[in-house]
Write a protein that holds these residues in place. Structure first.
Motif, PDB file in Angstrom:
ATOM      1  N   LYS A 136       0.818  -1.217   0.000  1.00 17.23           N
ATOM      2  CA  LYS A 136       0.000   0.000   0.000  1.00 17.23           C
ATOM      3  C   LYS A 136       0.847   1.261   0.000  1.00 17.23           C
ATOM      4  N   GLY A 137       2.150   1.129   0.178  1.00  7.44           N
ATOM      5  CA  GLY A 137       3.024   2.287   0.216  1.00  7.44           C
ATOM      6  C   GLY A 137       4.176   2.022   1.165  1.00  7.44           C
ATOM      7  N   PHE A 138       4.837   3.095   1.591  1.00 12.84           N
ATOM      8  CA  PHE A 138       5.923   2.948   2.552  1.00 12.84           C
ATOM      9  C   PHE A 138       5.858   4.096   3.545  1.00 12.84           C
ATOM     10  N   SER A 139       6.576   3.942   4.659  1.00  9.31           N
ATOM     11  CA  SER A 139       6.654   4.997   5.665  1.00  9.31           C
ATOM     12  C   SER A 139       8.029   4.953   6.316  1.00  9.31           C
ATOM     13  N   ASN A 140       8.326   5.984   7.083  1.00  9.30           N
ATOM     14  CA  ASN A 140       9.543   6.059   7.878  1.00  9.30           C
ATOM     15  C   ASN A 140      10.827   5.948   7.058  1.00  9.30           C
ATOM     16  N   LEU A 141      10.855   6.599   5.907  1.00  9.17           N
ATOM     17  CA  LEU A 141      12.046   6.608   5.069  1.00  9.17           C
ATOM     18  C   LEU A 141      13.182   7.343   5.775  1.00  9.17           C
TER      19      LEU A 141
END
Length: 64
Positions: free
Chosen positions: A54-59
């Motif tokens: 669904k996507g990504f986070s905390n890059l």
């Protein structure tokens, strides 16, 4: 149980008998999806859960 109900229950119940005594095998990642074979310890049913990216986070960006 329908697919929609299984998703609403976050995959925490057997889609055949609605019991929570379920276990899963190792996950398989393929084409942006994750597959996991699942088993019910009560009614001995088996199925495959499917997870989609669904996507990504905390890059945390590295040095360029």
């Amino acid at each position: 149980m329908t697919n929609e109900e299984h998703v609403e229950n976050q995959g925490q119940l057997c889609p055949h008998c609605d019991d929570s005594m379920i276990e899963g095998d190792d996950i398989v990642v393929e084409d942006g999806k994750v597959y996991q074979d699942m088993y019910c310890l009560v009614c001995e049913s088996g199925w495959t859960d499917i997870y989609e990216l669904k996507g990504f986070s905390n890059l945390i960006a590295g040095d360029e």
